[in-house]
Design an enzyme around this catalytic site. Structure first.
Site, mmCIF file in Angstrom:
data_model
loop_
_atom_site.group_PDB
_atom_site.id
_atom_site.type_symbol
_atom_site.label_atom_id
_atom_site.label_comp_id
_atom_site.label_asym_id
_atom_site.label_seq_id
_atom_site.Cartn_x
_atom_site.Cartn_y
_atom_site.Cartn_z
ATOM 1 N N ASP A 1 0.834 -1.202 0.000
ATOM 2 C CA ASP A 1 0.000 0.000 0.000
ATOM 3 C C ASP A 1 0.864 1.245 0.000
ATOM 4 O OD1 ASP A 1 -1.979 -1.757 0.218
ATOM 5 O OD2 ASP A 1 -2.715 -1.077 2.170
ATOM 6 N N ASP B 1 0.689 4.221 -2.491
ATOM 7 C CA ASP B 1 0.437 5.584 -2.025
ATOM 8 C C ASP B 1 1.517 6.533 -2.514
ATOM 9 O OD1 ASP B 1 -1.771 4.741 -0.757
ATOM 10 O OD2 ASP B 1 -0.948 4.826 1.280
ATOM 11 N N SER C 1 -14.952 8.724 -1.032
ATOM 12 C CA SER C 1 -13.714 8.287 -0.417
ATOM 13 C C SER C 1 -13.341 9.343 0.637
ATOM 14 C CB SER C 1 -12.747 8.167 -1.575
ATOM 15 O OG SER C 1 -11.501 8.432 -1.242
ATOM 16 N N GLU D 1 -13.987 6.848 14.700
ATOM 17 C CA GLU D 1 -14.214 5.413 14.477
ATOM 18 C C GLU D 1 -12.933 4.789 13.966
ATOM 19 O OE1 GLU D 1 -17.255 5.331 11.472
ATOM 20 O OE2 GLU D 1 -18.594 6.622 12.632
ATOM 21 N N LYS E 1 -10.594 3.035 11.580
ATOM 22 C CA LYS E 1 -10.725 2.875 10.135
ATOM 23 C C LYS E 1 -10.399 1.433 9.812
ATOM 24 C CE LYS E 1 -9.642 4.957 5.704
ATOM 25 N NZ LYS E 1 -9.332 3.751 4.956
ATOM 26 N N ASP F 1 -9.655 -1.917 7.931
ATOM 27 C CA ASP F 1 -8.929 -2.177 6.697
ATOM 28 C C ASP F 1 -9.523 -3.407 6.015
ATOM 29 O OD1 ASP F 1 -7.130 -1.610 4.811
ATOM 30 O OD2 ASP F 1 -5.359 -2.248 5.924
ATOM 31 N N ARG G 1 -18.149 -1.365 -3.213
ATOM 32 C CA ARG G 1 -18.136 0.057 -3.537
ATOM 33 C C ARG G 1 -17.892 0.296 -5.023
ATOM 34 N NH1 ARG G 1 -14.141 4.806 -1.372
ATOM 35 N NH2 ARG G 1 -12.541 3.453 -2.242
ATOM 36 N N GLU H 1 -17.922 -2.159 6.396
ATOM 37 C CA GLU H 1 -16.652 -2.682 5.912
ATOM 38 C C GLU H 1 -16.607 -4.180 6.210
ATOM 39 O OE1 GLU H 1 -14.680 -0.369 4.593
ATOM 40 O OE2 GLU H 1 -12.615 -1.130 4.694
ATOM 41 N N TYR I 1 -20.927 1.398 9.496
ATOM 42 C CA TYR I 1 -20.539 2.710 10.017
ATOM 43 C C TYR I 1 -21.293 3.893 9.416
ATOM 44 C CZ TYR I 1 -17.603 2.319 5.862
ATOM 45 O OH TYR I 1 -17.169 2.114 4.588
ATOM 46 N N LYS J 1 -15.399 12.117 12.000
ATOM 47 C CA LYS J 1 -16.573 12.629 11.280
ATOM 48 C C LYS J 1 -17.255 13.713 12.106
ATOM 49 C CE LYS J 1 -17.399 8.052 9.342
ATOM 50 N NZ LYS J 1 -18.233 6.840 9.319
ATOM 51 N N LYS K 1 -4.504 8.679 9.382
ATOM 52 C CA LYS K 1 -3.847 7.392 9.159
ATOM 53 C C LYS K 1 -2.639 7.206 10.065
ATOM 54 C CE LYS K 1 -4.892 5.256 5.279
ATOM 55 N NZ LYS K 1 -4.672 5.796 4.006
ATOM 56 N N CYS L 1 39.922 -6.377 4.019
ATOM 57 C CA CYS L 1 39.271 -5.462 4.958
ATOM 58 C C CYS L 1 39.390 -4.027 4.443
ATOM 59 C CB CYS L 1 39.928 -5.602 6.332
ATOM 60 S SG CYS L 1 39.375 -4.334 7.488
ATOM 61 N N CYS M 1 42.043 -2.309 7.276
ATOM 62 C CA CYS M 1 43.444 -2.723 7.468
ATOM 63 C C CYS M 1 43.956 -3.580 6.312
ATOM 64 C CB CYS M 1 43.598 -3.441 8.808
ATOM 65 S SG CYS M 1 42.805 -5.075 8.788
ATOM 66 N N CYS N 1 36.922 -9.653 9.180
ATOM 67 C CA CYS N 1 38.324 -9.251 9.175
ATOM 68 C C CYS N 1 38.961 -10.030 10.331
ATOM 69 C CB CYS N 1 38.433 -7.750 9.402
ATOM 70 S SG CYS N 1 40.142 -7.264 9.710
ATOM 71 N N CYS O 1 42.605 -4.639 14.015
ATOM 72 C CA CYS O 1 42.051 -3.760 12.981
ATOM 73 C C CYS O 1 41.385 -2.574 13.681
ATOM 74 C CB CYS O 1 41.050 -4.534 12.145
ATOM 75 S SG CYS O 1 40.224 -3.541 10.921
HETATM 76 S S1 IVH Z 1 -16.810 6.586 6.175
HETATM 77 C C1 IVH Z 1 -17.756 9.560 3.073
HETATM 78 N N1 IVH Z 1 -16.038 5.113 8.210
HETATM 79 O O1 IVH Z 1 -12.412 3.922 4.275
HETATM 80 C C2 IVH Z 1 -17.435 8.605 4.138
HETATM 81 N N2 IVH Z 1 -15.122 4.668 6.066
HETATM 82 O O2 IVH Z 1 -11.637 6.123 1.996
HETATM 83 C C3 IVH Z 1 -16.661 7.467 3.625
HETATM 84 N N3 IVH Z 1 -13.539 2.817 6.022
HETATM 85 O O3 IVH Z 1 -13.893 2.983 1.364
HETATM 86 C C4 IVH Z 1 -16.607 6.304 4.459
HETATM 87 N N4 IVH Z 1 -13.668 2.294 8.163
HETATM 88 O O4 IVH Z 1 -14.115 1.382 3.136
HETATM 89 C C5 IVH Z 1 -15.914 5.349 6.881
HETATM 90 N N5 IVH Z 1 -15.454 3.875 10.071
HETATM 91 C C6 IVH Z 1 -15.345 4.116 8.772
HETATM 92 C C7 IVH Z 1 -14.493 3.350 7.934
HETATM 93 C C8 IVH Z 1 -14.410 3.675 6.586
HETATM 94 C C9 IVH Z 1 -13.112 1.993 6.987
HETATM 95 C C10 IVH Z 1 -13.099 2.770 4.622
HETATM 96 C C11 IVH Z 1 -14.234 2.643 3.668
HETATM 97 C C12 IVH Z 1 -13.966 3.624 2.586
HETATM 98 C C13 IVH Z 1 -12.631 4.191 2.914
HETATM 99 C C14 IVH Z 1 -12.667 5.677 2.744
#
Ligand code: IVH
Length: 674
Positions: A35, A39, A84, A117, A119, A121, A140, A179, A231, A295, A319, A413, A416, A431, A436
């Site tokens: 990732d 990125d 996103s 919350e 995030k 994965d 999505r 998720e 979520y 949020k 992140k 070496c 020396c 060595c 040395c």
């Molecule tokens: S909110 C507009 N809440 O993160 C709000 N997303 O880039 C968008 N994700 O594809 C999503 N945990 O898969 C939200 N507690 C959470 C999340 C969450 C993971 C992921 C989600 C989304 C990506 C956003």
């Protein structure tokens, strides 16, 4: 400003590369790069496009969310697009987000409440319930159109086929979002199974979850242990909410699983504090999270804030620091260590990894460089895991220009010029010359270092002076130094010379464990030295211990035992011991055993995995040993506590499998405090 040709070409190249990786990731669920690498490519492209906006095209990967749905599946259009999130990587960026929110709302002095919350994965899905009945579910996709995975979602037990209307009236239509993820344990077990079956393993739990959900045959999905946290909501008819927190509460009441770690906070400061907490407990969570979503709680404010092209203004993804980064190797240098090992070291353009600037990384040995095909001039991925020294993961071969130079191990070496030797069963070149220069300097500074005999004022500079002026040819010479010798050295005056001599004199009173550690026996670190001192009580007894006897001791394996035996067989080393005894070292335990039996640590066995934030690994181990506890190096039934830091290794999974007691760094500190 018109863009130079190189920039246009680089942009083109980046887009091609990103599109290719998108395909591997989204369509095949088999990414080739991490990732962080992805990125980094995206970031570079975004930066170039920001500099030369005229080069942005609508089909640039920066202009798109996710990937188009695969043709394998029926398509589902999301009634409300699945957006996103923008990323933040520092406290500063999060504070800016809060300011932006207030500025946009024209409420510069207001305090904004947020919901935070974890995030997750995994992969985002949307589920439609009509009158409480699960109707359809989709991925999505590109944010607008996703793939119909209804039947696959139905195999996930955590997803209700019918909502509960007992606590709160059911909405006519509910598009709920969440998720889908796979627990870390389940991921490891699945990969193990795949390996045994000769199938390629998944790169990480998220890919495993995505690969499992996007199956044409739902019975395959059913066999995979998936889970889901919800979520948020998209389109809703027949219910209304006034805050994000209320949304979470409602989802929970309807029987949709939400993450219990989600929480309402009073202001951005509290959100930032909670991020620290999540980072701390992250290693102990059974699932992967890659940050925290912040949020704006009030839905009315969310509405007013609205959205940008692909992300809302009311939320941000904070992140965790990447543990990997990309940089270039400028040179490969050789370093001669205390034991004579000649180690190639990559000298890199400085880069931040996991919050620390790194510019050097060990390349271990010649074989390792050849195996990874690392060349001078290469762009490479580097990684810092826990408190481990940074390492080069792999070169980015497609960034090569042809000017990169393969590394060649010299035959002699670098200092020396003595021909290097390599034992048959070892990968390192050494060595063989004990005199040395850097070897001798390191041997002396190790002897004098804080955790060894703690001779203040005897660092690298002074050791170099002593050796290069012929005053010290080995450790015992330190104890023969006189005032005039030191006064003849540049930078020394009467006072500094006297201080050094006093410090050398004082070192003779050091406890046995420190002396054993100071000798610099290979594989004998501080912890082993403490164990040996405790077990044998004197240098003499240690000298006479057989390999078998040594191996009876917990924490000492064949490699360490052999290394100790061969050290004591070396006539040179025996001479050093004699000289130290003559100089006045007692060479036995002076009765100052640790404070055994005093606290919760004594007699208990600890295992560490991952990086700790307020100790180095060695400090933590020492704290345990000093309190009469033991430190294990591998997972086993004897382990009482597994202390988990950031980015733990596979030990954690194994510990869980054995049902061992897992504690955080904070809990460990509390145990130490008694
Ligand atoms: S909110 C507009 N809440 O993160 C709000 N997303 O880039 C968008 N994700 O594809 C999503 N945990 O898969 C939200 N507690 C959470 C999340 C969450 C993971 C992921 C989600 C989304 C990506 C956003």
């Amino acid at each position: 400003m018109t863009a130079p040709k190189e920039v246009r070409e680089r942009i083109e190249r980046l887009r091609e590369e990103i599109n290719y990786h998108n395909y591997l990731y989204y369509v095949l669920d088999q990414p080739e790069i991490s990732d962080e690498e992805y990125d980094a490519l995206m970031r570079e492209l975004k930066e170039l496009e920001a500099q030369y906006p005229e080069l942005i095209t609508p089909d640039s990967p920066t202009q798109r969310i996710g990937a188009p749905p695969s043709e394998k599946f029926e398509q589902v259009t999301h009634r409300v697009p699945m957006l996103s999130l923008d990323d933040a990587f520092s406290e500063e960026e999060v504070l800016e987000f809060d300011q932006r929110v207030r500025r946009f709302l024209n409420m510069p002095n207001a305090t904004i409440h947020y919901v935070v919350e974890p995030k997750m994965d995994g992969l985002a899905v949307e589920l439609t319930y009509e009158d409480g009945v699960f109707l359809r579910g989709s991925t999505r996709g590109d944010g607008y159109v996703g793939e119909d995975v209804t039947n696959n979602l139905k195999t996930i037990r955590q997803i209700p086929l019918r909502l509960v209307g007992r606590h709160r009236a059911l909405p006519r239509i509910l598009d709920v979002r969440g998720e889908v993820f796979m627990n870390k344990d389940a991921f490891l077990a699945l990969n193990e199974e795949r390996r045994r079956a000769g199938e390629p393993p998944f790169a990480n739990p998220r890919n495993a979850a995505a690969g499992s959900l996007r199956q044409l045959d739902p019975s395959v999905t059913a066999s995979r242990p998936l889970d889901c946290f919800f979520y948020g909501v998209g389109y809703v008819e027949g219910a209304s909410f006034s805050t994000q927190f209320e949304v979470l509460t409602a989802l929970r009441e309807w029987g949709l699983k939400t993450n219990p770690l989600s929480k309402r906070v009073r202001d951005i400061k509290e959100a930032i504090r909670y991020f620290g907490h999540l980072r701390e407990i992250r290693p102990t969570l059974p699932y992967e999270i890659d940050g925290m979503v912040i949020k704006v709680d009030s839905l009315e404010l969310q509405e007013r804030l609205g959205q940008k092209a692909r992300s809302p203004r009311w939320a941000i993804a904070y992140k965790f620091e990447a543990a990997q980064a990309i940089t270039r190797i400028k040179e490969i240098e050789l370093s001669v260590g205390r034991t004579g090992a000649v180690t190639p070291v990559a000298v890199m353009e400085p880069v931040k990894v996991g919050g620390v600037v790194v510019s050097r990384a060990t390349l271990h040995n010649e074989d390792e460089i050849r195996r990874k095909d690392i060349r001078v001039g290469d762009w490479v991925i580097i990684r810092r895991a826990g408190d481990v020294i940074p390492e080069v993961v792999k070169p980015l071969k497609d960034r090569r220009t042809g000017s990169e130079r393969p590394f060649e191990m010299p035959k002699t070496c670098p200092v020396c010029h003595t021909p290097l030797v390599r034992k048959e069963d070892e990968a390192v070149w050494r060595c063989p010359n004990p005199d040395c220069f850097p070897r001798l300097v390191k041997k002396i500074t190790h002897f004098a270092s804080k955790n060894a005999l703690d001779i203040e004022g005897l660092g690298t500079k002074v050791a170099e002076l002593l050796v290069s002026n012929g005053l010290v040819r080995d450790i015992p010479d330190l104890f023969k130094l006189k005032m005039p010798d030191l006064m003849s050295l540049p930078g020394f005056a009467e006072k500094s010379a006297k201080n050094l001599l006093d410090a050398i004199e004082a070192s003779k009173k050091a406890p046995l464990a420190k002396l054993i550690y100071a000798l610099g026996i290979r594989h004998v670190g501080e912890v082993t030295a403490q164990i040996l001192a405790r077990e044998f009580g004197s240098i003499e007894a240690l000298k006479n211990a057989s390999t078998e006897r040594l191996m009876e001791i917990d924490g000492i394996g064949p490699e360490v035992a052999n290394s100790i035996r061969s050290w004591f067989k070396e006539p040179e080393n025996l001479k050093i011991l004699d000289a130290l005894r003559e100089a006045g070292f007692k060479m036995e335990e002076g009765g100052q055993r640790a404070t055994e039996g005093r606290d919760a640590v004594s007699g208990k066995t600890f295992l560490f995995t991952g990086g700790l934030s307020s100790f180095t690994r060695e400090e933590a181990k020492r704290a345990v040993i000093e309190r009469g506890g033991n430190v294990a190096t591998a997972v086993g039934k004897k382990v009482d506590y597994v202390v988990v830091g950031e980015r733990p290794g596979s030990k954690l999974q194994k510990a869980r499998a054995l049902g061992l007691r897992i504690i955080t760094e904070d809990e460990f500190k509390k145990l130490l405090e008694g």
